[in-house]
Write a protein that holds these residues in place. Structure first.
Motif, PDB file in Angstrom:
ATOM      1  N   GLY A  87      -5.816  -6.446   2.861  1.00  0.00           N
ATOM      2  CA  GLY A  87      -4.805  -5.706   2.102  1.00  0.00           C
ATOM      3  C   GLY A  87      -4.491  -4.336   2.649  1.00  0.00           C
ATOM      4  N   HIS A  88      -5.445  -3.734   3.382  1.00  0.00           N
ATOM      5  CA  HIS A  88      -5.212  -2.395   3.916  1.00  0.00           C
ATOM      6  C   HIS A  88      -4.112  -2.376   4.981  1.00  0.00           C
ATOM      7  CE1 HIS A  88      -9.419  -1.719   2.342  1.00  0.00           C
ATOM      8  NE2 HIS A  88      -8.768  -0.702   1.846  1.00  0.00           N
ATOM      9  N   THR A  89      -3.786  -3.533   5.529  1.00  0.00           N
ATOM     10  CA  THR A  89      -2.769  -3.562   6.583  1.00  0.00           C
ATOM     11  C   THR A  89      -1.373  -3.290   6.037  1.00  0.00           C
ATOM     12  OG1 THR A  89      -2.545  -5.964   6.362  1.00  0.00           O
ATOM     13  CG2 THR A  89      -4.088  -5.151   8.020  1.00  0.00           C
ATOM     14  N   LYS A  90      -1.184  -3.394   4.714  1.00  0.00           N
ATOM     15  CA  LYS A  90       0.140  -3.120   4.148  1.00  0.00           C
ATOM     16  C   LYS A  90       0.541  -1.663   4.365  1.00  0.00           C
ATOM     17  CE  LYS A  90       0.283  -6.669   0.547  1.00  0.00           C
ATOM     18  NZ  LYS A  90       0.408  -6.928  -0.913  1.00  0.00           N
ATOM     19  N   GLY A  91      -0.356  -0.739   4.020  1.00  0.00           N
ATOM     20  CA  GLY A  91      -0.052   0.675   4.225  1.00  0.00           C
ATOM     21  C   GLY A  91       0.136   1.007   5.682  1.00  0.00           C
ATOM     22  N   ASP A  92      -0.639   0.354   6.527  1.00  0.00           N
ATOM     23  CA  ASP A  92      -0.531   0.558   7.964  1.00  0.00           C
ATOM     24  C   ASP A  92       0.840   0.109   8.467  1.00  0.00           C
ATOM     25  OD1 ASP A  92      -1.946   1.332  10.357  1.00  0.00           O
ATOM     26  OD2 ASP A  92      -1.945  -0.775  10.918  1.00  0.00           O
ATOM     27  N   ALA A  93       1.277  -1.063   8.002  1.00  0.00           N
ATOM     28  CA  ALA A  93       2.585  -1.577   8.411  1.00  0.00           C
ATOM     29  C   ALA A  93       3.713  -0.684   7.899  1.00  0.00           C
ATOM     30  CB  ALA A  93       2.767  -3.004   7.897  1.00  0.00           C
TER      31      ALA A  93
END
Length: 462
Positions: free
Chosen positions: A372-378
């Protein structure tokens, strides 16, 4: 009408798919009347990346993330193109010719090395390879053997816990999952009675999540063993417990396991804390692991005590982190295993932005955080890409069909979203024959044949 902004995303795991989703929702593009046309490319014939090939098969809840990813890839602005490998089938100049911007979301696919004597002995493995094997990754040798009666797992994160659980688990407990026949046969043939997990630091510094930790104790026939001597809490540990519910829960679980009476199960999973791997012991192959007893320094770090302990094991699995792999035509940070970037803007060797080239996910920031942390990264990457759009050099051949023609001219047997749906239905039919949700098709060749409506071989899921 304004020509669509053409974006190529290399990698169809969560990071790449989240980036594609955010591009379709971007308010700045919508306000300017700029549509988007996105190709999500993957070197495998299938989408979803580590959700399909990096999550343990007995974690159906996590695998349900595929449902959300599926909805994104169904969007009309997005096209999936599989079985296309960047650096082999395509160069950066090819992508720049067909896309206004390129986003690399290739993840972290290698094991971080561990510099201890004997680590390269036969019987010593990286966790990434083992995970790929039990998830039936098509590029991994299907003939893995789980040797010996005792195994060591080095690491204190969720991957280490997954590996330990799979080593200790009864193979028949996985028959309700999507594992292939070769994985079940190998796990059914193992004689593991003891799995030892070694963490260099203390119980308050362990990185696994409470959910993963609890699952260790829910396996029939497996007993979790924690040595009370491994418990030590310094001032920094107490602060960590007070500040983090996750740490507090982990410590409570471990303390309860340490003081309970033995259950006498046939298989044991030992959790060792404050043990630094000092040497993998053996001549021709692994026969043991030597660890040094550590002590907390008061600030959350540890130091060696000079006391060494030998553990009799026949295999060692290191789960000390992942690294990304270098990408053709791009600079690469070998130490961190990432593509150098500034907020997702890829940098060259002189630390200058490479026009029109971006990155997101673990290849951008390293293997830190949950899916889920990849959402903010994207979001950061997409925001910067959209901000740069006026300065992007327009693609010379933006027609989506021109890109497919290029692949066909080069003889690349690419797969499509419709092809993935055929393969998915085929895997579900294999599972229905066994009262399972699905059984994976194992080989790249068979996946590609089915996706492209060609005849599969006789042993496609073996």
């Amino acid at each position: 009408m304004t020509r669509p902004l053409r974006v190529g995303i290399v990698g169809s795991g969560p990071a790449g798919i989240y980036a594609a989703d955010l591009l379709t929702k971007d308010e700045t593009l919508a306000a300017s009347g700029t549509p988007v046309s996105i190709d999500v490319l993957d070197r495998l014939p299938t989408p979803y990346g580590l959700v399909r090939y990096g999550v343990a098969p007995d974690h159906p809840r996590i695998k349900q993330i595929q449902n959300a990813l599926h909805k994104v890839l169904e969007k009309p602005e997005i096209r999936f193109v599989g079985n296309v490998e960047y650096g082999r089938d395509l160069k950066l100049e090819d992508l720049r010719r067909h896309y206004d911007a390129v986003v690399f979301a290739t993840g972290s696919d290698r094991d971080r090395p561990l510099d201890v004597p004997g680590i390269d002995l036969p019987g010593s493995y990286g966790a990434a390879d083992f995970v790929s094997w039990y998830d039936s990754h098509p590029d991994v040798d299907p003939g893995w053997r789980v040797d010996g009666t005792s195994a060591a797992v080095i690491g204190a994160g969720n991957v280490a816990v997954d590996v330990a659980r799979m080593l200790a688990k009864d193979a028949d407990d996985l028959l309700g999952t999507d594992i292939t026949d070769n994985v079940h046969r190998s796990l059914a043939a193992k004689h593991i009675t003891d799995v030892h997990v070694f963490a260099r630091r203390g119980i308050a510094q362990a990185k696994f999540t409470p959910m993963e930790l609890r699952e260790l104790d829910k396996q029939p026939g497996v007993e979790v063993v924690v040595d009370p001597e491994d418990f030590d809490l310094c001032a920094a540990s107490m602060s960590a417990i007070e500040e983090s519910n996750q740490v507090k829960t982990n410590v409570k679980i471990l303390q309860n396991w340490a003081i309970r009476d033995p259950r006498g199960e046939p298989r044991r999973l030992h959790l060792h804390f404050l043990h630094r791997p000092a040497e993998v012991v053996g001549e021709d192959r692994v026969c043991g692991l030597r660890t040094e007893r550590m002590e907390l320094t008061g600030d959350g770090d540890v130091r060696g005590t000079g006391e060494y302990i030998d553990h009799e094991v026949q295999t060692v699995y290191r789960a000390v982190g992942y690294l990304g792999s270098p990408l053709a035509d791009l600079a690469f940070d070998d130490e961190r295993g990432v593509v150098p970037n500034d907020g997702g803007r890829v940098l060259d060797l002189d630390e200058r932005p490479v026009a029109g080239v971006y990155t997101t996910g673990w290849i951008k920031r390293g293997p830190v955080g949950l899916i889920g942390h990849t959402k903010g990264d994207a979001l950061e990457t997409v925001t910067n890409l959209v901000a740069d759009r006026a300065d992007l050099a327009p693609a010379a051949e933006p027609d989506p069909e021109a890109f497919l023609r290029l692949l066909e001219e080069r003889g690349v047997a690419h797969t499509s979203w419709e092809g993935w749906q055929r393969l998915e239905a085929h895997e579900e039919s294999l599972g229905a024959d066994r009262d399972r949700k699905r059984v994976k098709v194992r080989t790249r060749e068979d996946m590609t044949r089915i996706a492209r409506s060609e005849e599969p071989s006789a042993a496609e899921h073996g």
